[in-house]
Design an enzyme around this catalytic site. Sequence first.
Site, PDB file in Angstrom:
ATOM      1  N   GLY A  25       0.542  -1.886  15.137  1.00 41.05           N
ATOM      2  CA  GLY A  25       1.108  -1.865  13.797  1.00 41.05           C
ATOM      3  C   GLY A  25       1.227  -0.446  13.280  1.00 41.05           C
ATOM      4  O   GLY A  25       0.503   0.459  13.727  1.00 41.05           O
TER       5      GLY A  25
ATOM      6  N   ASP B 148      -9.634   2.453   2.953  1.00 40.37           N
ATOM      7  CA  ASP B 148      -9.620   1.585   4.134  1.00 40.37           C
ATOM      8  C   ASP B 148     -10.263   2.248   5.345  1.00 40.37           C
ATOM      9  O   ASP B 148     -11.067   1.633   6.061  1.00 40.37           O
ATOM     10  CB  ASP B 148      -8.187   1.192   4.488  1.00 40.37           C
TER      11      ASP B 148
ATOM     12  N   LYS C 265       0.811  -1.221   0.000  1.00 41.90           N
ATOM     13  CA  LYS C 265       0.000   0.000   0.000  1.00 41.90           C
ATOM     14  C   LYS C 265       0.848   1.277   0.000  1.00 41.90           C
ATOM     15  O   LYS C 265       0.496   2.264  -0.666  1.00 41.90           O
ATOM     16  CB  LYS C 265      -0.968  -0.006   1.187  1.00 41.90           C
TER      17      LYS C 265
END
Length: 281
Positions: free
Chosen positions: A128, A103, A67
Amino acid sequence: MPILRYAVLGHPVAHSLSPRIHAEFGRQLSIALDYSAIDADADEFDNALAAFAASGGVGANITLPHKQRAAAACETLSDRARRAGAANTLARGATGWHGDNTDGVGLVRDLTGRHALDLRARRTLLIGAGGAARGVAPALLDAGIGDLFIANRSADRADALADALAQPGRVHPRYLDDLRALGEFDLIVNATSAARDGGLPALPMSLVGKRTAAVDLSYGEVAIPFLAWARAAGAHDAIDGLGMLVEQAAESFALWHGKRPDTDPVYEQLIEHRAALVTAD
């Protein structure tokens, strides 16, 4: 009229439900399209994307681990993709690719709409700091969450994401080793891909309180370890990324075709399909 070509690029990507989802959207809105999955590792991504464009590809979804690389490959970026520093949706224009990131809006729509969660003022832990985390963090902040703690094995990546979000005092980068000292969270989002390799980080159960919603951005077997931990710790909600996947896909579809499909029937089909597979096993 030629059939429009779309694809999802990632590594691995054979498991992706995106081809099935977009096929259902196309049937729903009577739009003919060809949507495939293209497996490309980090060294192959640029060539794979160029080959797809050369073969007539007009739109692409990008999944792990590309991404951030996809954003760099674009000629132009939407505000969402620029804020995230990552792109999951590409549209081919006359001068190259335009990148967007659906997203975050997909996640927020799933949590607030399908699961009826009020995200406002929720003390939030984001595990993350890669492309998936970058995609959802701005939208969570815009949705009104409280303080956002970003925990990552690499301090540099957590710091970089916190700096990009540019909300000092509200966004706090941390090491994964710091988690035990952070107390309870109202929302915990797992944005790592570690479980794909059996490497979900050890998480203290002290992170979970009575109203905690635990969300994994992955779906299927990959999400099982984190959601099992959340349920064992007593989380109020344990949610995988299937609904987010459908919602972000609908945003991509709308970008490409100018029409937004109804996501609920497609989500229900995927739930029924998953249940049938479990029964068959």
